[in-house]
Design a protein around this motif. Structure first.
Motif, short mmCIF file in Angstrom:
data_model
loop_
_atom_site.label_atom_id
_atom_site.label_comp_id
_atom_site.label_asym_id
_atom_site.label_seq_id
_atom_site.Cartn_x
_atom_site.Cartn_y
_atom_site.Cartn_z
N THR A 140 0.83 -1.21 0.00
CA THR A 140 0.00 0.00 0.00
C THR A 140 0.86 1.26 0.00
OG1 THR A 140 -1.78 -1.16 1.16
CG2 THR A 140 -1.72 1.24 1.40
N ASP A 141 0.35 2.33 -0.61
CA ASP A 141 1.06 3.61 -0.59
C ASP A 141 0.70 4.42 0.66
OD1 ASP A 141 2.45 3.56 -3.21
OD2 ASP A 141 0.40 3.39 -3.96
N ILE A 142 -0.57 4.40 1.03
CA ILE A 142 -0.99 5.14 2.23
C ILE A 142 -2.19 4.44 2.87
CG2 ILE A 142 -2.39 6.74 0.84
CD1 ILE A 142 -1.71 8.91 2.99
N ILE A 143 -2.13 4.29 4.16
CA ILE A 143 -3.22 3.69 4.94
C ILE A 143 -4.24 4.78 5.25
CG2 ILE A 143 -3.79 2.53 7.12
CD1 ILE A 143 -2.22 0.79 5.19
N CYS A 144 -5.49 4.37 5.48
CA CYS A 144 -6.49 5.30 5.99
C CYS A 144 -7.31 4.59 7.06
CB CYS A 144 -7.42 5.81 4.88
SG CYS A 144 -8.62 4.58 4.29
N THR A 145 -8.04 5.36 7.85
CA THR A 145 -9.04 4.82 8.76
C THR A 145 -10.36 5.46 8.39
OG1 THR A 145 -8.92 6.52 10.47
CG2 THR A 145 -7.28 4.75 10.58
N SER A 146 -11.44 5.03 9.03
CA SER A 146 -12.73 5.66 8.74
C SER A 146 -12.74 7.12 9.19
CB SER A 146 -13.87 4.88 9.39
OG SER A 146 -13.66 4.72 10.77
N SER A 147 -11.86 7.47 10.14
CA SER A 147 -11.78 8.86 10.60
C SER A 147 -11.16 9.79 9.57
CB SER A 147 -10.93 8.94 11.88
OG SER A 147 -11.55 8.29 12.95
N ASN A 148 -10.24 9.27 8.76
CA ASN A 148 -9.50 10.17 7.86
C ASN A 148 -9.51 9.74 6.40
OD1 ASN A 148 -7.68 8.04 7.67
ND2 ASN A 148 -6.22 8.93 9.11
N ALA A 149 -10.36 8.78 6.03
CA ALA A 149 -10.36 8.25 4.66
C ALA A 149 -10.62 9.35 3.63
CB ALA A 149 -11.39 7.13 4.53
N VAL A 150 -11.58 10.22 3.92
CA VAL A 150 -11.87 11.33 2.99
C VAL A 150 -10.65 12.23 2.85
CG1 VAL A 150 -13.26 13.41 2.67
CG2 VAL A 150 -14.36 11.26 3.34
N GLN A 151 -10.04 12.57 3.97
CA GLN A 151 -8.86 13.43 3.98
C GLN A 151 -7.71 12.80 3.20
OE1 GLN A 151 -7.35 13.99 7.94
NE2 GLN A 151 -5.95 15.64 7.37
N VAL A 152 -7.51 11.50 3.37
CA VAL A 152 -6.43 10.80 2.67
C VAL A 152 -6.66 10.84 1.17
CG1 VAL A 152 -5.43 8.51 2.24
CG2 VAL A 152 -5.71 9.33 4.59
N VAL A 153 -7.86 10.50 0.73
CA VAL A 153 -8.16 10.48 -0.70
C VAL A 153 -8.04 11.88 -1.29
CG1 VAL A 153 -10.01 10.13 -2.40
CG2 VAL A 153 -9.52 8.36 -0.68
N GLU A 154 -8.48 12.90 -0.56
CA GLU A 154 -8.38 14.27 -1.07
C GLU A 154 -6.94 14.75 -1.16
OE1 GLU A 154 -10.97 16.42 1.57
OE2 GLU A 154 -12.68 16.25 0.20
N SER A 155 -6.02 14.09 -0.45
CA SER A 155 -4.61 14.48 -0.50
C SER A 155 -3.91 13.99 -1.77
CB SER A 155 -3.87 13.94 0.73
OG SER A 155 -3.65 12.53 0.62
N ILE A 156 -4.56 13.12 -2.52
CA ILE A 156 -3.95 12.51 -3.71
C ILE A 156 -4.30 13.34 -4.94
CG2 ILE A 156 -3.93 10.43 -5.15
CD1 ILE A 156 -4.66 8.87 -2.53
N PRO A 157 -3.32 13.67 -5.77
CA PRO A 157 -3.60 14.48 -6.97
C PRO A 157 -4.75 13.90 -7.80
CG PRO A 157 -1.23 14.21 -6.67
CD PRO A 157 -1.89 13.34 -5.64
N LYS A 158 -5.57 14.78 -8.33
CA LYS A 158 -6.81 14.36 -9.00
C LYS A 158 -6.55 13.55 -10.27
CE LYS A 158 -9.91 17.81 -7.09
NZ LYS A 158 -10.89 18.90 -7.34
N GLU A 159 -5.39 13.74 -10.86
CA GLU A 159 -5.10 12.99 -12.09
C GLU A 159 -4.70 11.53 -11.82
OE1 GLU A 159 -1.21 15.05 -10.92
OE2 GLU A 159 -3.36 15.51 -10.92
#
Length: 328
Positions: A140-159
């Motif tokens: 995996t490149d980056i882990i997330c939890t249910s607390s921060n999953a939205v934040q993690v995905v939003e940190s990834i470039p849109k392309e």
């Protein structure tokens, strides 16, 4: 059979332990003598939560594991949580009360099949929910939890393409919140997907003033009905801050112990399960494998111990640290 063999074959140490109040005192004494820390998830039994040094959801527990100065970590939860503590603390001994306390969600993503999905999307960023094995974390490149999953995905470039695994319900929720298209692994938590929509609707008729609050691992049809969706900790905070008095709680029923402590005068109703069980609520059988007797023996014998190869631990550590840096 020696103790190490017993831990490996049976999954826990089965030896006599003190009874009643003496057991509680014995655990406290051992913890002090061994400079041990007890970490417990919200879903384990309340009697263990009350003994723990830290009780939380996966994000909070990861942060507590990273920051501990204890020599011995006893993790009361499920297996992947103990692995997470070991990934973050390679020089410390990490033990769990019962190796058999697994996770249906973590089990839903075999390493070989996940590798095949990655091979189909070689340029994708892999986001894995923390509820997965150390082997999957290492892929995996980056882990997330249910607390921060939205934040993690939003940190990834849109392309960038994103593979999101293993919880598809959480993934669909995150996709809806972020507007991102995600390549989903179709895994699920056996507890959250067993919450009954029909029984929930009956409860809402019976308690028309109740707010329905739900964990994003629930099925989409449950989340559409919910008045609030959030991680376990977010649900707890919501109940504490809300001026409403009655809540139907759609997640594992263990959280109600902490909720009742926080808001003793409010009416908390566990969401009903399809399956008929002792509490008519949503219970994780794996979390309930943690008992005071097993906790005592794990402390006393320092077994079963979580061990990981550096080949797995180091890449898994990088993925976890990437999440923890975002979540500071």
């Amino acid at each position: 059979m020696n103790l190490t063999e017993e831990a490996a074959e049976v999954g826990y140490i089965s030896r006599s332990a003190p009874k009643g109040p003496e057991l509680i005192e014995a655990i406290k004494k051992l913890k002090a003598e061994k400079n041990a820390v007890i970490l417990a998830h919200y879903y384990v039994d309340g009697e263990i939560q009350e003994l723990a040094d830290f009780v939380g959801d996966s994000l909070g527990l990861s942060q507590a594991a990273e920051n501990t100065t204890a020599d011995l970590i006893v993790f009361c939860g499920v297996h992947f949580m103990g692995e997470t503590a070991k990934i973050l603390n390679p020089s410390k001994k990490v033990v769990v009360p019962d190796f058999n306390a697994g996770c249906s969600l973590a089990d839903s993503v075999p390493v070989e099949e996940f590798a095949a999905l990655k091979a189909k999307h070689p340029n994708a960023v892999v986001v894995s929910y923390i509820n997965c094995s150390a082997e999957i974390k290492a892929m995996t490149d980056i882990i997330c939890t249910s607390s921060n999953a939205v934040q993690v995905v939003e940190s990834i470039p849109k392309e960038k393409e994103i593979i999101f695994a293993p919880d598809a319900n959480l993934g669909r929720y995150v996709a809806h919140k972020t507007g991102r298209e995600l390549i989903l692994w179709e895994g699920a938590c056996m507890v959250h997907i067993d919450i009954s929509l029909d029984k929930l609707k009956q409860l809402r008729v019976e308690f028309p003033d109740a707010l329905l609050i739900a964990h994003p691992e629930c099925k989409e049809m449950i989340l559409r009905e919910a008045d609030y969706v959030g991680s376990t900790t977010a649900l707890l905070n919501y109940v504490e801050k809300s001026d409403r008095q009655t809540f139907i709680v759609a997640t594992e029923a263990g959280i109600l112990h902490k909720m009742k402590m926080a808001v003793p005068n409010k009416h908390l109703i566990p969401a009903p399960a399809n399956e008929q069980n002792s509490c008519a609520c949503s219970e994780c059988p794996y979390m309930k494998m943690n008992t005071l007797e097993k906790l005592y023996n794990a402390l006393y014998y320092e077994l079963p111990e979580i061990q990981l190869s550096e080949e797995i631990r180091i890449p898994a550590y990088k993925a976890l640290k990437a999440m923890l840096e975002i979540s500071k």
